[in-house]
Write an enzyme that holds these catalytic residues in place. Structure first.
Site, mmCIF file in Angstrom:
data_model
loop_
_atom_site.group_PDB
_atom_site.id
_atom_site.type_symbol
_atom_site.label_atom_id
_atom_site.label_comp_id
_atom_site.label_asym_id
_atom_site.label_seq_id
_atom_site.Cartn_x
_atom_site.Cartn_y
_atom_site.Cartn_z
ATOM 1 N N MET A 1 -6.023 49.013 1.401
ATOM 2 C CA MET A 1 -6.165 50.537 1.449
ATOM 3 C C MET A 1 -5.779 50.891 3.069
ATOM 4 O O MET A 1 -5.908 49.983 4.113
ATOM 5 C CB MET A 1 -7.791 50.678 1.736
ATOM 6 C CG MET A 1 -8.282 50.869 -0.029
ATOM 7 S SD MET A 1 -9.427 51.918 -0.255
ATOM 8 C CE MET A 1 -9.706 51.447 -2.073
ATOM 9 N N GLY B 1 -11.854 51.673 3.134
ATOM 10 C CA GLY B 1 -11.632 50.575 4.308
ATOM 11 C C GLY B 1 -12.702 51.063 5.456
ATOM 12 O O GLY B 1 -13.536 50.323 6.135
ATOM 13 N N HIS B 2 -12.542 52.201 5.969
ATOM 14 C CA HIS B 2 -13.283 52.618 7.101
ATOM 15 C C HIS B 2 -14.695 52.777 6.798
ATOM 16 O O HIS B 2 -15.411 52.451 7.533
ATOM 17 C CB HIS B 2 -12.823 54.047 7.702
ATOM 18 C CG HIS B 2 -11.398 54.130 8.019
ATOM 19 N ND1 HIS B 2 -10.470 54.656 7.410
ATOM 20 C CD2 HIS B 2 -10.768 53.453 9.254
ATOM 21 C CE1 HIS B 2 -9.290 54.577 8.012
ATOM 22 N NE2 HIS B 2 -9.354 53.826 9.263
ATOM 23 N N LYS C 1 -7.428 44.014 8.182
ATOM 24 C CA LYS C 1 -6.159 44.409 7.426
ATOM 25 C C LYS C 1 -5.311 44.359 8.654
ATOM 26 O O LYS C 1 -4.025 43.930 8.516
ATOM 27 C CB LYS C 1 -6.134 45.714 6.702
ATOM 28 C CG LYS C 1 -4.698 46.099 6.748
ATOM 29 C CD LYS C 1 -4.689 47.063 5.727
ATOM 30 C CE LYS C 1 -3.343 47.650 5.802
ATOM 31 N NZ LYS C 1 -2.923 48.370 6.938
ATOM 32 N N SER D 1 -4.361 54.270 5.775
ATOM 33 C CA SER D 1 -3.999 55.675 5.736
ATOM 34 C C SER D 1 -2.450 56.043 5.227
ATOM 35 O O SER D 1 -2.366 57.052 4.880
ATOM 36 C CB SER D 1 -4.383 56.108 7.333
ATOM 37 O OG SER D 1 -5.729 56.082 7.516
ATOM 38 N N ARG D 2 -1.712 55.045 5.511
ATOM 39 C CA ARG D 2 -0.251 55.321 5.189
ATOM 40 C C ARG D 2 0.173 55.362 3.745
ATOM 41 O O ARG D 2 0.910 55.567 3.390
ATOM 42 C CB ARG D 2 0.626 54.272 5.946
ATOM 43 C CG ARG D 2 0.379 54.400 7.522
ATOM 44 C CD ARG D 2 1.599 53.867 8.354
ATOM 45 N NE ARG D 2 1.754 54.312 9.645
ATOM 46 C CZ ARG D 2 1.092 53.998 10.820
ATOM 47 N NH1 ARG D 2 0.351 52.700 10.463
ATOM 48 N NH2 ARG D 2 1.142 54.483 11.934
ATOM 49 N N ILE E 1 -10.357 45.970 2.406
ATOM 50 C CA ILE E 1 -10.639 46.780 1.026
ATOM 51 C C ILE E 1 -9.201 46.916 0.351
ATOM 52 O O ILE E 1 -8.450 47.493 0.942
ATOM 53 C CB ILE E 1 -11.703 47.881 1.243
ATOM 54 C CG1 ILE E 1 -12.767 47.697 2.028
ATOM 55 C CG2 ILE E 1 -11.797 48.639 -0.079
ATOM 56 C CD1 ILE E 1 -13.818 46.597 1.314
ATOM 57 N N HIS F 1 -10.623 56.174 4.660
ATOM 58 C CA HIS F 1 -10.917 55.707 3.386
ATOM 59 C C HIS F 1 -11.677 54.766 3.106
ATOM 60 O O HIS F 1 -12.622 54.646 4.443
ATOM 61 C CB HIS F 1 -9.296 55.339 2.898
ATOM 62 C CG HIS F 1 -8.860 54.359 3.931
ATOM 63 N ND1 HIS F 1 -9.326 52.982 4.128
ATOM 64 C CD2 HIS F 1 -7.818 54.355 4.786
ATOM 65 C CE1 HIS F 1 -8.892 52.266 5.009
ATOM 66 N NE2 HIS F 1 -7.695 52.998 5.619
#
Ligand code: PAF
Length: 281
Positions: A186, A36-37, A151, A188-189, A178, A34
């Protein structure tokens, strides 16, 4: 972008860059990328000549009842996003490549103390799994710098501690979280949340903002925590932990500490979300 499952191929490309005197930045991920990555990759590009990314859903950091099998795998979309962001080399090993003898017979890395509390207390063995895979990936890629999202604040501290303790010649860079416009960090979960749950989950950031203000105004920590717990519970969260710690070592707060961090883990429905907020008082 060259993508490979093979350690030898990855190493050969990286040694070619190094022989030319060029620098390498590394962003380890578990995929399902997402913003963030992508921010990590873009930041990596600003700081080094080449960016290497890994995607590996590391079984060693998942507990028995956790979401390893359900963890979202979106390789094609991830590749497209990485090409767009400017990554040049993608390492996508299989579990057999990483743990050829099986996880039980694998040498592991354990960072003491800091790995045992907060997320470590709720997820025994989790940080051993993280430290072990990150150490292995560092040895495969041998980057000059590696970037991680803030995060996962405790994870970042575990990795920084490991790098110092094992004298690894790698600069670890923490990158700001982010957030969605609602304030939700943000992750993945977040994909597991229904739209209603997603709305409610934004309360986590609002609660941390309120805590920060109350602490800065001098309200005692137990009172701040009690109010925050109430606010989160009212929003439908089941709290795993909510804590305020010293931001440099994660120790309990003393009256002299000025740099603090709020750390939270809470379930919204079945989804465990984590977040944190650093601030000064
Ligand atoms: O933060 C993650 O995605 C993972 O914990 C990491 C650092 C890639 C190790 O598997």
């Amino acid at each position: 972008m060259l993508s490979s499952q093979d350690i030898v191929q990855i190493r050969s490309q990286i040694s070619q860059w190094k022989r030319q005197g060029e620098t390498v930045a590394f962003v380890p991920t578990m995929g399902n990328l997402h913003l963030g990555h992508i921010t990590l990759v873009k930041e990596a590009k600003k700081r080094a000549d080449h960016v290497v990314v890994s995607i590996f859903v590391n079984p060693m950091q998942f507990g028995e009842n956790e979401d390893l099998d359900a963890y979202p795998r979106t390789l094609e979309a991830d590749k497209a996003a990485l090409i767009d962001a400017g990554a040049e080399l993608l390492f996508i090993p299989t579990p057999e490549t990483i743990y050829p003898k099986g996880m039980d017979k694998q040498t592991y890395v354990e960072v003491p103390n800091i790995s045992d509390e907060l997320c470590g207390a709720s997820r025994p063995g989790h940080f051993r799994g993280v430290a072990t895979i990150v150490c292995k990936l560092f040895n495969i890629v041998q980057p000059d710098i590696a970037l991680f999202g803030k995060k996962d604040f405790q994870q970042l501290m575990v990795i920084r501690t490991m790098v110092v303790d094992l004298s690894l010649p790698i600069e670890v860079i923490g990158v700001e979280t982010i957030r969605e416009p609602s304030g939700l960090a943000m992750s993945s979960r977040n994909g597991y949340l229904s739209s209603e749950e997603k709305q409610q989950a934004a309360t986590l950031k609002q609660t941390m903002d309120a805590m920060e203000l109350q602490i800065q105004q001098g309200l005692a920590l137990p009172e701040v925590l009690a109010k925050a717990e109430q606010q989160l519970t009212n929003a439908g969260f089941k709290i795993d932990y909510l804590a305020v710690r010293n931001a440099t070592d994660l120790y309990e707060v003393t009256p002299e500490d000025t740099k603090l961090v709020i750390l939270a883990a809470a379930f919204m429905g079945k989804t465990r979300l984590i977040d944190n907020q650093e601030f000064s008082r």
